[in-house]
Design a protein around this motif. Structure first.
Motif, short mmCIF file in Angstrom:
data_model
loop_
_atom_site.label_atom_id
_atom_site.label_comp_id
_atom_site.label_asym_id
_atom_site.label_seq_id
_atom_site.Cartn_x
_atom_site.Cartn_y
_atom_site.Cartn_z
N TYR B 47 50.60 -19.96 -28.97
CA TYR B 47 51.99 -19.20 -29.18
C TYR B 47 52.65 -20.06 -30.43
N ILE B 48 52.69 -19.47 -31.64
CA ILE B 48 53.11 -19.92 -32.85
C ILE B 48 54.82 -19.43 -33.07
N SER B 76 46.38 -15.40 -29.84
CA SER B 76 47.63 -15.98 -30.26
C SER B 76 48.54 -15.11 -30.90
N LEU B 77 49.61 -15.44 -31.02
CA LEU B 77 50.78 -14.63 -31.70
C LEU B 77 51.90 -15.55 -32.46
N SER B 78 52.80 -14.75 -33.04
CA SER B 78 53.75 -15.62 -33.64
C SER B 78 55.15 -14.99 -33.20
N ILE B 79 55.85 -15.59 -32.87
CA ILE B 79 57.17 -15.43 -32.26
C ILE B 79 58.33 -16.01 -33.48
N GLU B 92 58.09 -17.81 -23.83
CA GLU B 92 57.12 -16.95 -23.60
C GLU B 92 55.95 -17.73 -23.07
N ALA B 93 55.45 -18.60 -23.47
CA ALA B 93 54.41 -19.41 -23.10
C ALA B 93 54.67 -19.80 -21.61
N GLY B 109 55.38 -24.88 -33.25
CA GLY B 109 56.48 -24.49 -34.19
C GLY B 109 56.23 -25.00 -35.44
N VAL B 110 56.59 -24.38 -36.66
CA VAL B 110 56.27 -24.80 -38.03
C VAL B 110 57.31 -24.15 -38.79
#
Lengths: 384, 384
Positions: B47-48, B76-79, B92-93, B109-110
């Protein structure tokens, strides 16, 4: 785990739209809510699928969508997985409803980019590749899929005319879909004589950049039974990944993430590919549809092109592929695409597909991937 | 539902970083994996959390992160939920691990934006407001939080010097955090004499734009027991929403989404605010921290400012608020911020917080919101 149903579905037309990103999301979502026969206050959470909100100056779309629906107190979020965002958003909503966190959830996919022009879209879409290895070297998606097409031609004796057949079929289907972007009958000759984009792919082998929004309402079975005459059930859901850069893959004629996602979805559904009546698959380029229908197990590896040649994937052929017109003709508003596929399955299985109805269909599948298939989700649905 | 644990945590320094968005995500994630004592192949999904990948030309970060970790086959996915993306990604994770879909998940997170310059960041960050009502009218976040500050001053007799105390405290804490962006002792006079950004808020009332990445490893209890000596448990998790535009709220001195999220999290945890030993809260501006600690129930409405004045929120005061330095001093790399809060809780509860250790702490809380609080998530953790 709760059984999860799709209770309603709505969509804007796909194409070049004038309304704002927030307005078209609202239009599709209100359609979905009305189709479900519920009120917006029944929705407990909102999952927004979007990639380039920056194009229309609205990021953090969730609270805006929820506020416009009059339910600003409900949680929301945006999900991005490039062109596969819609199916991944559906998957997250599915997981939360299945687990009992929410009884009803909205999934709204949207993209609004055509006003930015081709240079902007081509540049920004290249950020969805593995930019270090691909985008910054000037390899954009037509080039990457052209590599796959060339490999497929070499390995399985396919021709450019074979690929063109995919475009012709999907335009035939799109002609029957009032919401499709490119509603225009085309011939193999039209495809063959269109401008070369990245050899062997020509303009008519490529899907368009589209604007559009699609929404669905998910709920648990109890809510569906209490509220909806017309709903469909989620039988299976799977996700998978592939190397982000195409160069990291062992083969160019298969997409690993599709196979992983499909295997998981079929296992959960307890069925095999033979049981599927129709499928919406990710045909961003004509070659992609041929690779997809093989990776999904509908045809053996290398035999997908024969199936296309023989018309087996036409509407009401052996298995109807992209009855909606697919990305090629219906259009590809990236955040909306995967949700739009589910709208098509809902419409088919609830008798709302009009002239493009797949006869006697009971089971439909959606497959939607990001980039060159670095991410993929597959969902399987059945009528009730 | 499975009990969910945090097994490992890692973070880059926050500040102006030279490495790419993908490199810093990898650095934080490898730190988290090593801290968890696992191998990357144990991770079943990624989860990104990221908002402006476009700034460093990499959207669709998930597959790149997974490929760099050698697990490209995993989903994977980005939120994105604006400045609240990190805590929403964690949620979500959490939901997926609690429901049993994955036994181990990575949340990374980035954000990498400082190279774009202030004009770009201010413009693009304004897209996280309700742009139709706010951003396009020229109202950016300092202006919106200044409205809240002015309302709070009027309603509760607070002064600009009171707000300044929040900045002074958080800088004191940040001095003890080797990974903080602004490690500099400041005084109330420094704050008062800094440039006015949006009256009554001055430069030192505002958090900085930062680059940075933070990652955590979540797992179910069985996996944690089998693999980790040092882990913490998720006791509660809640989410909520508020009107996207500030003008749609009944009061300017409270953030509805925080109250909704906190109520849900406390209910799930079976505890009250009095049981919490320390909290990382969303202090994008000094006024926000005061509103937060009231909305979270640590102090009555209007009394948060007194608590600050009396030093009750200092490190090892009545309740330690932002022991990490908070957004104000530790920094605010937007996609990373909510995950970084959980890194701080993990470090505190596993004895890794060094000089800034909250003594005898057993229960820590994180609160992280998007925009002016249009979205919010609250999580509560306990040591094992």
């Amino acid at each position: 785990m709760e059984k999860v149903c799709v209770l309603g579905a709505g969509s804007t037309k796909y194409g070049k739209l004038e309304d704002s990103i927030t307005d078209i999301t609202l239009q599709a979502s209100v359609d979905a809510i009305e189709s479900a026969g519920i009120e917006s206050k029944d929705i407990k959470a909102g999952y927004i699928s979007n990639v380039f909100g920056v194009a229309d100056k609205q990021v953090h779309l969730g609270p805006v969508v929820m506020s416009n629906l009059g339910i600003s107190d409900r949680p929301s979020l945006s999900i991005e997985s490039a062109c596969g965002s819609g199916s991944v958003s559906f998957r997250e909503a599915y997981a939360n409803v299945a687990a009992g966190f929410y009884d009803v959830a909205l999934v709204a996919g949207v993209e609004k980019v055509t006003h930015t022009g081709t240079e902007w879209t081509t540049t920004y879409f290249s950020y969805c590749s593995d930019f270090f290895y691909e985008g910054q070297s000037g390899v954009s998606f037509p080039g990457l899929f052209a590599s796959m097409a060339r490999a497929y031609m070499n390995e399985f004796k396919a021709t450019e005319e074979d690929f063109a057949q995919v475009a012709v079929k999907n335009h035939d289907n799109g002609l029957l879909n009032p919401k499709a972007h490119l509603r225009k009958k085309i011939t193999v000759d039209d495809v063959m004589s269109s401008a070369v984009v990245a050899s062997p792919l020509k303009l008519y082998d490529c899907c368009p950049f589209s604007d559009g929004a699609s929404s669905v309402i998910l709920c648990n079975e109890k809510f569906a039974k209490d509220h909806g005459a017309n709903y469909i059930e989620v039988m299976g859901s799977g996700r998978g990944g592939s190397s982000a850069a195409l160069q990291g893959r062992e083969h160019l004629t298969t997409i690993p993430s599709t196979k992983i996602a499909a295997e998981a979805a079929f296992k959960m559904a307890g069925i095999t590919p033979k049981d599927v009546d129709f499928a919406e698959v990710h045909d961003c380029f004509t070659i992609a549809e041929i690779v997809d229908i093989e990776d999904l197990g509908f045809f053996e590896k290398g035999k997908g092109v024969e199936a296309v040649r023989e018309g087996q994937t036409k509407l009401n052929g052996q298995i109807s592929i992209n009855s909606s017109g697919g990305l090629k003709s219906k259009g590809h508003p990236i955040g909306a695409t995967g949700v739009g596929q589910i709208v098509e399955v809902f419409d088919q299985l609830t008798g709302k597909a009009g002239e493009r109805t797949v006869k006697n269909a009971k089971i439909g599948l959606t497959q939607n991937f990001g980039a060159t298939g670095a991410s993929c989700a597959v969902h399987i649905f059945q009528s009730v």
